[in-house]
Design a protein around this motif. Structure first.
Motif, PDB file in Angstrom:
ATOM      1  N   TYR A  13       0.875  -1.170   0.000  1.00 18.16           N
ATOM      2  CA  TYR A  13       0.000   0.000   0.000  1.00 18.16           C
ATOM      3  C   TYR A  13       0.911   1.218   0.000  1.00 18.16           C
ATOM      4  N   GLY A  14       1.050   1.825  -1.160  1.00 15.71           N
ATOM      5  CA  GLY A  14       1.995   2.932  -1.272  1.00 15.71           C
ATOM      6  C   GLY A  14       3.407   2.442  -0.991  1.00 15.71           C
ATOM      7  N   PRO A  15       4.132   3.128  -0.099  1.00 17.12           N
ATOM      8  CA  PRO A  15       5.506   2.705   0.199  1.00 17.12           C
ATOM      9  C   PRO A  15       5.595   1.538   1.184  1.00 17.12           C
ATOM     10  N   ASP A  16       4.472   1.142   1.766  1.00 14.70           N
ATOM     11  CA  ASP A  16       4.475   0.113   2.807  1.00 14.70           C
ATOM     12  C   ASP A  16       4.192  -1.271   2.227  1.00 14.70           C
ATOM     13  N   THR A  17       5.069  -2.221   2.529  1.00 15.22           N
ATOM     14  CA  THR A  17       4.859  -3.614   2.149  1.00 15.22           C
ATOM     15  C   THR A  17       4.169  -4.308   3.313  1.00 15.22           C
ATOM     16  N   VAL A  18       2.902  -4.634   3.149  1.00 14.68           N
ATOM     17  CA  VAL A  18       2.093  -5.198   4.222  1.00 14.68           C
ATOM     18  C   VAL A  18       2.269  -6.709   4.312  1.00 14.68           C
ATOM     19  N   VAL A  19       2.356  -7.366   3.158  1.00 20.13           N
ATOM     20  CA  VAL A  19       2.633  -8.801   3.081  1.00 20.13           C
ATOM     21  C   VAL A  19       3.804  -8.973   2.126  1.00 20.13           C
ATOM     22  N   GLY A  39      -0.680  -5.459  12.967  1.00 19.53           N
ATOM     23  CA  GLY A  39      -0.015  -4.890  11.799  1.00 19.53           C
ATOM     24  C   GLY A  39       0.891  -5.861  11.075  1.00 19.53           C
ATOM     25  N   ALA A  40       0.852  -7.152  11.453  1.00 17.54           N
ATOM     26  CA  ALA A  40       1.746  -8.130  10.830  1.00 17.54           C
ATOM     27  C   ALA A  40       1.307  -8.512   9.422  1.00 17.54           C
ATOM     28  N   GLY A  41       0.039  -8.265   9.074  1.00 16.46           N
ATOM     29  CA  GLY A  41      -0.459  -8.603   7.741  1.00 16.46           C
ATOM     30  C   GLY A  41      -1.409  -9.785   7.709  1.00 16.46           C
ATOM     31  N   GLY A 205       4.726  -8.823   7.817  1.00 18.16           N
ATOM     32  CA  GLY A 205       4.352  -9.402   6.535  1.00 18.16           C
ATOM     33  C   GLY A 205       5.156 -10.594   6.089  1.00 18.16           C
ATOM     34  N   ARG A 206       6.198 -10.973   6.835  1.00 17.11           N
ATOM     35  CA  ARG A 206       7.056 -12.081   6.428  1.00 17.11           C
ATOM     36  C   ARG A 206       6.857 -13.290   7.334  1.00 17.11           C
TER      37      ARG A 206
END
Length: 304
Positions: A13-19, A39-41, A205-206
């Protein structure tokens, strides 16, 4: 095969990698716990599984197909992601009936899932008057409506009282025992410890862990040892000097982390300290989870 396959799933989402390049499998016949800090995804991943969110990269299949390609998704996959996603003016019965009719499911199935979820007595009440716990039960009933072999539940015990929480636990176990694949997220570690067979743990997300419950608690390295000694004050000093962390337990016991029971026994014998008890304590799921995710927590506080 009635399972969920997630491969290289990524969402930004934009600059944020959520997953972030996430891969795992949810197998039939077991409850898979889906854990991670806020917020982990987790919710985003669940939404990608059922096609509510499009991934930027990677793939996810349910029963060997993409969710959007399933002819009648509700008979393949049942999901509860938002207990509030119900028309407040409809009764519980008519909410489920609308879902059944629109998916070609027999009307008799409505009464069956109302009975299985303990909702028969409130079937004629409007959903808008329900407590959060009752909306959770209604959402679970909707997930079961098509008698699917794959089930996804996001925080299903939110708003439930202790009896309701135990009911959800027993339901998840019974669904898995019927050969279904069950994916469930929860912040209640004590419930996951009693419910899940397998665990998927993510942070930022990882993937952090993909393992069985027993293996995670056995290998986490955060177990403690309960010690009772004739001279606990002296033993505490000696243990601290050896690099252990010591705190007071119940009934004059010591809870020791950082040394094995074998090492504690040797140290006590060397210093001539008699021990009345020396009992290894396996790490709880909460201990193991906190250890695994300590670098993935978005917000952390400092105890006063």
């Amino acid at each position: 095969m009635n399972r969920i396959d997630v491969r290289g799933l990524t969402k930004r989402y934009g600059p944020d990698t959520v997953v972030d390049d996430l891969s795992f499998t949810v197998e039939p016949g077991q409850v898979t716990g889906f854990l991670g800090p806020n917020g982990a995804g987790k919710s985003t991943t669940m939404r990608m599984i059922i096609g509510l969110v499009a991934p930027d990269r990677g793939s996810v299949t349910v029963a060997g197909q993409r969710y959007q390609d399933l002819p009648v998704p509700l008979v393949e996959v049942g999901a509860l992601l938002d207990a509030g996603a119900v028309h407040g003016g409809r009764t519980a019965y008519h909410h489920l009936l609308a879902l059944a009719v629109s998916n070609g499911i027999a009307r008799t199935r409505v009464r069956e899932v109302l009975a299985r979820t303990g909702m028969e007595s409130v079937a004629a009440k409007r959903a808008g008057s329900f407590s959060l716990g009752m909306r959770q039960r209604l959402g679970i009933a909707a997930a079961l409506l098509g008698d699917p072999q794959i089930l996804i539940f996001d925080e299903p015990v939110n708003g439930l009282d202790p009896e309701g929480i135990r009911w959800v636990r027993d339901l998840m176990r019974s669904l898995a025992a019927e050969g279904r694949a069950v994916l469930v997220s929860s912040h209640l570690m004590s419930e996951m410890a009693q419910t899940a067979d397998h665990l998927i743990v993510i942070g930022r997300g990882r993937l952090i862990a993909d393992t069985t419950m027993s293996e995670l608690t056995r290998t986490s390295g955060v177990g403690t040892v309960l010690v009772r000694a004739d001279d606990p004050d002296v033993l505490t000093l000696k243990l601290a000097a050896a690099g252990a962390t010591v705190r007071e337990g119940l009934e004059s016991s010591l809870i020791v982390a950082g040394l094995t029971a074998h090492d504690i026994g040797k140290l006590a014998a060397y210093h001539g300290i008699a021990l009345a008890e020396l009992t290894p304590q396996r790490a709880s799921l909460e201990d193991a989870f906190m250890e695994l995710t300590r670098d993935s927590v978005e917000f952390s506080g400092v105890a006063a």
